[in-house]
Enzyme design. Structure first.
Site, mmCIF file in Angstrom:
data_model
loop_
_atom_site.group_PDB
_atom_site.id
_atom_site.type_symbol
_atom_site.label_atom_id
_atom_site.label_comp_id
_atom_site.label_asym_id
_atom_site.label_seq_id
_atom_site.Cartn_x
_atom_site.Cartn_y
_atom_site.Cartn_z
ATOM 1 N N ARG A 186 28.167 -21.857 32.590
ATOM 2 C CA ARG A 186 28.319 -22.000 31.414
ATOM 3 C C ARG A 186 29.584 -23.311 31.159
ATOM 4 N NH1 ARG A 186 30.910 -17.686 29.410
ATOM 5 N NH2 ARG A 186 29.638 -18.066 27.246
ATOM 6 N N ILE A 187 30.091 -22.968 32.289
ATOM 7 C CA ILE A 187 31.640 -23.706 32.035
ATOM 8 C C ILE A 187 31.192 -25.790 32.272
ATOM 9 C CG2 ILE A 187 34.019 -25.045 32.628
ATOM 10 C CD1 ILE A 187 34.531 -21.498 32.756
ATOM 11 N N ASP A 223 23.593 -28.155 41.621
ATOM 12 C CA ASP A 223 23.675 -25.946 41.919
ATOM 13 C C ASP A 223 22.552 -25.470 42.656
ATOM 14 O OD1 ASP A 223 25.024 -24.067 39.307
ATOM 15 O OD2 ASP A 223 23.783 -23.773 40.416
ATOM 16 N N PRO A 236 32.036 -20.198 41.450
ATOM 17 C CA PRO A 236 33.052 -19.428 41.581
ATOM 18 C C PRO A 236 33.591 -19.489 42.528
ATOM 19 C CG PRO A 236 30.290 -18.580 41.681
ATOM 20 C CD PRO A 236 30.512 -20.181 40.672
ATOM 21 N N ASN A 268 31.888 -20.201 49.430
ATOM 22 C CA ASN A 268 32.639 -21.939 48.711
ATOM 23 C C ASN A 268 33.909 -21.895 49.174
ATOM 24 O OD1 ASN A 268 29.982 -22.126 47.313
ATOM 25 N ND2 ASN A 268 30.465 -21.132 45.235
ATOM 26 N N ARG A 298 39.086 -22.215 40.977
ATOM 27 C CA ARG A 298 39.779 -21.379 42.149
ATOM 28 C C ARG A 298 40.550 -22.556 42.925
ATOM 29 N NH1 ARG A 298 40.182 -18.310 38.347
ATOM 30 N NH2 ARG A 298 39.170 -16.087 38.396
ATOM 31 N N HIS A 305 47.636 -22.684 35.199
ATOM 32 C CA HIS A 305 45.981 -21.372 35.524
ATOM 33 C C HIS A 305 46.061 -20.921 34.078
ATOM 34 C CE1 HIS A 305 42.574 -19.006 37.258
ATOM 35 N NE2 HIS A 305 42.740 -19.067 36.004
HETATM 36 P P1 NAD Z 1 29.108 -19.236 35.354
HETATM 37 O O1 NAD Z 1 28.459 -18.424 36.854
HETATM 38 O O2 NAD Z 1 28.195 -19.650 34.538
HETATM 39 O O3 NAD Z 1 29.107 -20.880 36.666
HETATM 40 C C1 NAD Z 1 28.215 -21.108 37.825
HETATM 41 C C2 NAD Z 1 27.741 -21.974 38.917
HETATM 42 O O4 NAD Z 1 27.948 -22.712 40.233
HETATM 43 C C3 NAD Z 1 26.334 -21.413 38.508
HETATM 44 O O5 NAD Z 1 25.253 -21.758 38.273
HETATM 45 C C4 NAD Z 1 26.129 -21.044 40.649
HETATM 46 O O6 NAD Z 1 24.658 -21.242 40.785
HETATM 47 C C5 NAD Z 1 27.065 -22.378 40.409
HETATM 48 N N1 NAD Z 1 27.773 -22.370 42.031
HETATM 49 C C6 NAD Z 1 28.059 -20.932 42.852
HETATM 50 N N2 NAD Z 1 28.122 -21.589 43.880
HETATM 51 C C7 NAD Z 1 27.874 -22.941 43.878
HETATM 52 C C8 NAD Z 1 28.090 -24.294 45.275
HETATM 53 N N3 NAD Z 1 28.331 -23.478 46.352
HETATM 54 N N4 NAD Z 1 27.535 -25.217 44.702
HETATM 55 C C9 NAD Z 1 27.173 -25.880 43.716
HETATM 56 N N5 NAD Z 1 26.794 -24.771 42.636
HETATM 57 C C10 NAD Z 1 27.705 -23.383 42.886
HETATM 58 O O7 NAD Z 1 30.213 -19.154 35.693
HETATM 59 P P2 NAD Z 1 31.364 -20.377 34.644
HETATM 60 O O8 NAD Z 1 31.506 -19.284 33.510
HETATM 61 O O9 NAD Z 1 30.696 -21.862 34.053
HETATM 62 O O10 NAD Z 1 32.831 -20.612 35.533
HETATM 63 C C11 NAD Z 1 32.708 -20.758 36.868
HETATM 64 C C12 NAD Z 1 34.261 -20.467 37.663
HETATM 65 O O11 NAD Z 1 35.511 -20.860 36.548
HETATM 66 C C13 NAD Z 1 34.666 -19.424 37.465
HETATM 67 O O12 NAD Z 1 34.122 -18.289 38.388
HETATM 68 C C14 NAD Z 1 36.550 -19.218 37.580
HETATM 69 O O13 NAD Z 1 36.538 -19.024 38.738
HETATM 70 C C15 NAD Z 1 36.689 -20.465 36.701
HETATM 71 N N6 NAD Z 1 37.669 -19.774 35.386
HETATM 72 C C16 NAD Z 1 38.342 -20.577 36.013
HETATM 73 C C17 NAD Z 1 39.338 -20.511 33.831
HETATM 74 C C18 NAD Z 1 40.269 -21.207 34.105
HETATM 75 O O14 NAD Z 1 41.656 -20.519 33.347
HETATM 76 N N7 NAD Z 1 41.459 -21.797 35.094
HETATM 77 C C19 NAD Z 1 39.170 -20.306 33.003
HETATM 78 C C20 NAD Z 1 37.536 -19.524 33.602
HETATM 79 C C21 NAD Z 1 36.631 -19.201 34.633
#
Ligand code: NAD
Length: 390
Positions: free
Chosen positions: A215-216, A235, A267, A272, A295, A356
């Protein structure tokens, strides 16, 4: 249903009041469930009942709770659910941990945020106390031993607040380091307005590699498209939605080799942890810009620090840090902080650390509180009733 909400910050109180007003007064999705209007009580000093009318159709606006069209695991749009008729919410500012787990006695559900470490031991105690549902007001669930919760029959959900705020923050960090804003700001404090050493690079002329195109990551790609950047992605689960967002999928090695900027949107999992190690960095371009809003533990901090020292990494921007809990989101002005890596990295002109806060927008705070509360209510209605269950 008795819900205990931990880690309630002052700034979340209006959001909680609004959530309860929405839930209590009924919104578009829940209007048919008149029982929700009955018996809603928030313990503590959170007012209820105001603001419902003005917020009724917020779910339809950009940036409100994610919509039903989101990926199935993430579609945390307010959902129709027949909620229990009598809901009480007790709130405390403290995080939940082993030392105060007894405070969950008498509650069906607990709602936490990122500082409450849900270890196997804490989860065991929660299950013994009769807690059945656990919601975290965060996207990441790395602070919860989810597998153990499942073994105990404890149901868990996270929140899927809109990705725009975090994605915008990531783009901002790229610009800050590319335009050398940190040393510019330092100079300005002492009336030094010289330009030497501050020449920047244009984001639109660079290739950005997005690791993790969920998503992000996809939203970052959309933003970068506006700048005109070339966007590569990696991905293990490529998606057409990401391609539509402008991402060209390439193998990870190729992404590292071709990208001027590498940004992490994955994540934290055991696989990871430390994925940005010396081997990964060696595959990257000299002077690469590394951005991490996901993270802290995704990077091997020793390897990254060394790469900064030897100028392999040209700039680093991180909104997260290993062992940040107890430091980030606290005022520690008079304390001796024990995080040498953070203190050392902080002093470089080309390293930008933020505490953060990528998530921290008005939209997201509302959404996090709302989805936390709605999540446990919806899970109580039976399997599959809440899309962001993990
Ligand atoms: P999401 O689940 O929509 O997307 C994560 C993507 O990462 C998935 O498509 C997954 O297949 C992929 N992935 C997993 N392991 C991988 C790897 N080794 N190599 C490449 N791709 C890989 O999650 P999201 O909503 O996009 O959020 C991502 C992360 O952002 C969250 O898990 C969280 O840790 C972090 N986050 C941080 C903040 C902040 O305030 N800093 C806020 C929200 C989320």
């Amino acid at each position: 249903m008795n819900i205990k909400l931990y880690e309630l910050r002052e700034d979340e109180k209006p959001a909680l009041a609004e959530v309860m007003a929405r839930v209590g007064a009924g919104d578009a999705q829940m209007a048919s469930d008149a029982r929700m209007a009955v018996g809603v009580r928030v313990a503590g000093d959170v007012p209820v009942g105001a603001g419902a009318a003005s917020r009724v159709d917020d779910a339809a606006k950009p940036g409100a709770a994610p919509q039903a069209s989101d990926a199935p695991k993430r579609g945390a749009a307010p959902q129709a659910c027949a909620a229990p008729s009598d809901i009480t919410i007790d709130t405390v500012p403290d995080e939940l941990g082993l030392e105060n787990v007894a405070s969950a006695q008498g509650f069906d559900a607990v709602v936490i945020s990122g500082r409450s470490a849900m270890t196997a031991e804490v989860l065991d105690r929660l299950a013994e106390l009769g807690v059945k549902y656990l919601a975290t007001r965060t996207v990441g669930v790395d602070h919860i031993d989810v597998a153990h919760a499942h073994e105990l029959g404890l149901r868990v959900c996270n929140t899927g607040y809109p990705p725009e705020g975090v994605a915008e923050f990531a783009a901002m960090l790229m610009l800050i380091v590319l335009r050398r804003y940190k040393p510019t700001l330092w100079r300005q404090q002492v009336n030094d307005y010289s330009l030497g050493g501050l020449e920047g690079r244009e984001l639109g002329r660079l290739t950005v590699g997005i690791v993790g195109t969920g998503r992000i990551g996809q939203q970052v790609a959309r933003i970068l498209g506006g700048f005109g950047s070339k966007v590569l992605g990696y991905d293990p689960y490529p998606s057409d939605a990401a391609r539509a967002a402008g991402i060209e999928y390439v193998p990870l090695e190729e992404l590292y080799r071709r990208s001027d900027v590498v940004t992490l949107h994955v994540p934290l999992t055991e696989e990871n942890r430390g994925m940005i190690d010396a081997e990964a960095i060696n595959q990257m371009r000299d002077g690469v810009v590394l951005v991490n809003v996901s993270r802290g533990e995704l990077i091997d901090v020793a390897a990254v620090t060394s790469a900064i020292e030897f100028e392999k990494i040209g700039a680093l921007a991180m909104d997260v840090f290993a062992d940040e809990v107890g430091i980030y989101h606290e005022s520690r002005v008079n304390d001796i902080i024990r995080n040498r890596d953070m203190a050392y990295l902080r002093q470089f002109p080309n390293v930008v650390l933020t505490p953060h806060m990528a998530f921290y927008t008005d939209t997201n705070v509302n959404s996090m509180v709302e989805q936390g509360v709605r999540g446990v209510i919806a899970m109580a209605e039976g399997p599959g009733s809440w899309a962001s269950e993990v």
